[in-house]
Design a protein around this motif. Structure first.
Motif, PDB file in Angstrom:
ATOM      1  N   PHE A  85     -46.503 -51.143  33.625  1.00 20.56           N
ATOM      2  CA  PHE A  85     -45.777 -49.886  33.775  1.00 20.56           C
ATOM      3  C   PHE A  85     -44.276 -50.091  33.544  1.00 20.56           C
ATOM      4  O   PHE A  85     -43.616 -49.248  32.922  1.00 20.56           O
ATOM      5  CB  PHE A  85     -46.015 -49.286  35.159  1.00 20.56           C
ATOM      6  N   ILE A  86     -43.745 -51.194  34.056  1.00 20.09           N
ATOM      7  CA  ILE A  86     -42.321 -51.476  33.866  1.00 20.09           C
ATOM      8  C   ILE A  86     -42.001 -51.631  32.383  1.00 20.09           C
ATOM      9  O   ILE A  86     -41.027 -51.064  31.878  1.00 20.09           O
ATOM     10  CB  ILE A  86     -41.916 -52.743  34.647  1.00 20.09           C
ATOM     11  N   LYS A  87     -42.824 -52.383  31.667  1.00 24.05           N
ATOM     12  CA  LYS A  87     -42.619 -52.560  30.223  1.00 24.05           C
ATOM     13  C   LYS A  87     -42.716 -51.213  29.498  1.00 24.05           C
ATOM     14  O   LYS A  87     -41.921 -50.912  28.600  1.00 24.05           O
ATOM     15  CB  LYS A  87     -43.652 -53.531  29.658  1.00 24.05           C
ATOM     16  N   PHE A  88     -43.705 -50.415  29.893  1.00 23.05           N
ATOM     17  CA  PHE A  88     -43.902 -49.114  29.258  1.00 23.05           C
ATOM     18  C   PHE A  88     -42.697 -48.211  29.476  1.00 23.05           C
ATOM     19  O   PHE A  88     -42.142 -47.649  28.520  1.00 23.05           O
ATOM     20  CB  PHE A  88     -45.163 -48.444  29.808  1.00 23.05           C
ATOM     21  N   TYR A  89     -42.273 -48.061  30.739  1.00 21.18           N
ATOM     22  CA  TYR A  89     -41.208 -47.120  31.053  1.00 21.18           C
ATOM     23  C   TYR A  89     -39.854 -47.565  30.515  1.00 21.18           C
ATOM     24  O   TYR A  89     -39.077 -46.738  30.001  1.00 21.18           O
ATOM     25  CB  TYR A  89     -41.127 -46.889  32.561  1.00 21.18           C
ATOM     26  N   LEU A  90     -39.528 -48.850  30.620  1.00 20.68           N
ATOM     27  CA  LEU A  90     -38.239 -49.305  30.124  1.00 20.68           C
ATOM     28  C   LEU A  90     -38.139 -49.149  28.605  1.00 20.68           C
ATOM     29  O   LEU A  90     -37.075 -48.817  28.075  1.00 20.68           O
ATOM     30  CB  LEU A  90     -38.003 -50.765  30.524  1.00 20.68           C
ATOM     31  N   SER A  91     -39.244 -49.356  27.902  1.00 22.70           N
ATOM     32  CA  SER A  91     -39.250 -49.133  26.454  1.00 22.70           C
ATOM     33  C   SER A  91     -39.191 -47.642  26.133  1.00 22.70           C
ATOM     34  O   SER A  91     -38.461 -47.208  25.231  1.00 22.70           O
ATOM     35  CB  SER A  91     -40.509 -49.754  25.835  1.00 22.70           C
ATOM     36  N   TYR A  92     -39.954 -46.862  26.886  1.00 21.81           N
ATOM     37  CA  TYR A  92     -40.020 -45.419  26.655  1.00 21.81           C
ATOM     38  C   TYR A  92     -38.694 -44.736  26.961  1.00 21.81           C
ATOM     39  O   TYR A  92     -38.212 -43.896  26.182  1.00 21.81           O
ATOM     40  CB  TYR A  92     -41.143 -44.829  27.505  1.00 21.81           C
ATOM     41  N   TRP A  93     -38.074 -45.090  28.103  1.00 26.23           N
ATOM     42  CA  TRP A  93     -36.832 -44.424  28.502  1.00 26.23           C
ATOM     43  C   TRP A  93     -35.717 -44.625  27.495  1.00 26.23           C
ATOM     44  O   TRP A  93     -34.926 -43.722  27.241  1.00 26.23           O
ATOM     45  CB  TRP A  93     -36.395 -44.925  29.878  1.00 26.23           C
ATOM     46  N   PHE A  94     -35.634 -45.816  26.932  1.00 28.21           N
ATOM     47  CA  PHE A  94     -34.589 -46.102  25.949  1.00 28.21           C
ATOM     48  C   PHE A  94     -34.726 -45.162  24.749  1.00 28.21           C
ATOM     49  O   PHE A  94     -33.750 -44.549  24.313  1.00 28.21           O
ATOM     50  CB  PHE A  94     -34.691 -47.562  25.495  1.00 28.21           C
ATOM     51  N   CYS A  95     -35.939 -45.020  24.237  1.00 26.66           N
ATOM     52  CA  CYS A  95     -36.188 -44.116  23.100  1.00 26.66           C
ATOM     53  C   CYS A  95     -36.060 -42.658  23.529  1.00 26.66           C
ATOM     54  O   CYS A  95     -35.559 -41.819  22.765  1.00 26.66           O
ATOM     55  CB  CYS A  95     -37.582 -44.376  22.530  1.00 26.66           C
ATOM     56  N   PHE A  96     -36.506 -42.350  24.721  1.00 25.39           N
ATOM     57  CA  PHE A  96     -36.486 -40.988  25.261  1.00 25.39           C
ATOM     58  C   PHE A  96     -35.067 -40.425  25.249  1.00 25.39           C
ATOM     59  O   PHE A  96     -34.826 -39.307  24.763  1.00 25.39           O
ATOM     60  CB  PHE A  96     -37.036 -41.020  26.685  1.00 25.39           C
ATOM     61  N   VAL A  97     -34.115 -41.204  25.749  1.00 25.87           N
ATOM     62  CA  VAL A  97     -32.721 -40.759  25.809  1.00 25.87           C
ATOM     63  C   VAL A  97     -32.152 -40.562  24.403  1.00 25.87           C
ATOM     64  O   VAL A  97     -31.510 -39.549  24.114  1.00 25.87           O
ATOM     65  CB  VAL A  97     -31.861 -41.777  26.593  1.00 25.87           C
ATOM     66  N   ILE A  98     -32.404 -41.519  23.528  1.00 26.44           N
ATOM     67  CA  ILE A  98     -31.878 -41.446  22.160  1.00 26.44           C
ATOM     68  C   ILE A  98     -32.461 -40.250  21.417  1.00 26.44           C
ATOM     69  O   ILE A  98     -31.727 -39.493  20.753  1.00 26.44           O
ATOM     70  CB  ILE A  98     -32.191 -42.752  21.395  1.00 26.44           C
TER      71      ILE A  98
END
Length: 340
Positions: A85-98
């Motif tokens: 979950f940590i790997k998923f969210y940290l990768s997702y959040w970075f793209c999400f904001v951009i």
């Protein structure tokens, strides 16, 4: 069938190509019946991604904790999923904001993305958690909700597939639930539970392919099965397409395994490495640049245009990751959890 990292990357590359074609031509019959039919079949991308996810999680956990007792394995499965979950969210959040930043600057506002909800901030927070489904900023992010729910059920599913007999029964039950939609409470999981469990089953219990002397009997049989399943998918809609796609994903995995042992499929592997960002951002380009993408009115050129845009975006984001040490941050956090 033992899939290696290079095999799963190739499968991801195939899946992202299917996804791009699917979203470009599913509702655009004016570009030809073949483009449209291939777009319908392109929905297989979901089952491929789910099959790989189930396979990868199970293989990683089995290799890491195979020598431990059942009790210790059960105790370690929750930290294992937490890491995922940590790997998923940290990768997702970075793209999400951009993506949301670029989308708003380019005219695709939050009000337009969440038209039926007055509380934009609440929608944005829920979208950041990946649980907005089809109401997400980009509707194709519905997959986030599905994979999150499957990650949550992984501990229970892993217990179900440990024993081969129990695993077979569990997979059959999953197929029946998906075909007949027997449990409405799991309506989201029924769209992906079977493919995910098939990936887990293949990872835990190797499927042995039959070979008859020097004749590659299994390949001939699987090719016939592959086209038979495609025929069934188009002409027998009573059978849930997600079930058919799950079997197609397994057959594709076998072909990829054989091809990757004979030749280099570097382009597909390269696309697989960038598949996550390409998945997250491709719909934004379709929304913002429809005239540019469809200008030539030639399906293959339209597809290549979107492929290059999304691939270029992924390379830029991965470059930023590397420059700011973002991947190192993710590894540091997950390592601390492992050592906890």
């Amino acid at each position: 069938m033992e899939l290696k990292l290079k095999d799963t990357l190739i499968l991801k590359g195939i899946a992202i190509c299917c996804m791009l074609w699917h979203h470009l031509f599913l509702n655009t019959i004016e570009y030809g019946i073949w483009a449209n039919n291939l777009a319908v079949l392109g929905k297989i991308c979901v089952s491929i991604f789910l099959f790989i996810s189930g396979y990868g999680l199970t293989k990683q956990f089995s290799v890491k904790y195979s020598n431990l007792t059942v009790k210790i394995q059960v105790n370690r499965i929750l930290p294992f999923i937490l890491n995922r979950f940590i790997k998923f969210y940290l990768s997702y959040w970075f793209c999400f904001v951009i993506i949301i930043f670029i989308g708003n600057l380019s005219g695709y506002s939050l009000q337009e993305a969440y038209p039926t909800n007055r509380n934009i901030i609440k929608c944005l927070l829920l979208d950041g958690l990946g649980i907005m489904g089809y109401s997400s900023y980009l509707s194709t992010w519905w997959f986030n909700k599905l994979i999150i729910l499957l990650y949550l059920t992984f501990p229970l599913l892993y217990i179900c597939i440990r024993n081969k007999i129990v695993a077979i029964v569990s997979v059959v039950i999953a197929m029946v639930l998906e075909q007949f939609s027997l449990l409405d409470i799991f309506y989201v999981l029924e769209g992906g539970l079977f493919a995910f469990m098939m990936g887990m089953f293949v990872a835990k219990h190797n499927i042995h392919i039959i070979r008859v002397k020097h004749i590659n009997f299994d390949s001939i049989l699987l090719i016939l099965m592959f086209f038979a399943l495609i025929f069934v998918r188009f002409y027998y809609p009573a059978i849930r397409f997600t079930i058919i796609d799950s079997f197609l994903a397994i057959i594709l995995s076998y072909f990829v395994l054989n091809l990757s042992n004979r030749c280099e499929l570097r382009l597909l592997s390269f696309l697989g490495e960038n598949a996550t960002v390409m998945y997250l951002i491709h719909t934004l380009f379709i929304i913002l640049l429809p005239y540019f993408l469809y200008y030539t009115r030639i399906p293959i050129l339209i597809f290549v245009s979107l492929l290059l845009l999304t691939l270029g975006s992924s390379l830029i984001i991965r470059y930023i990751h590397k420059k700011i040490g973002y991947n190192k941050l993710i590894s540091t956090i997950t390592d601390k959890i492992n050592n906890f």
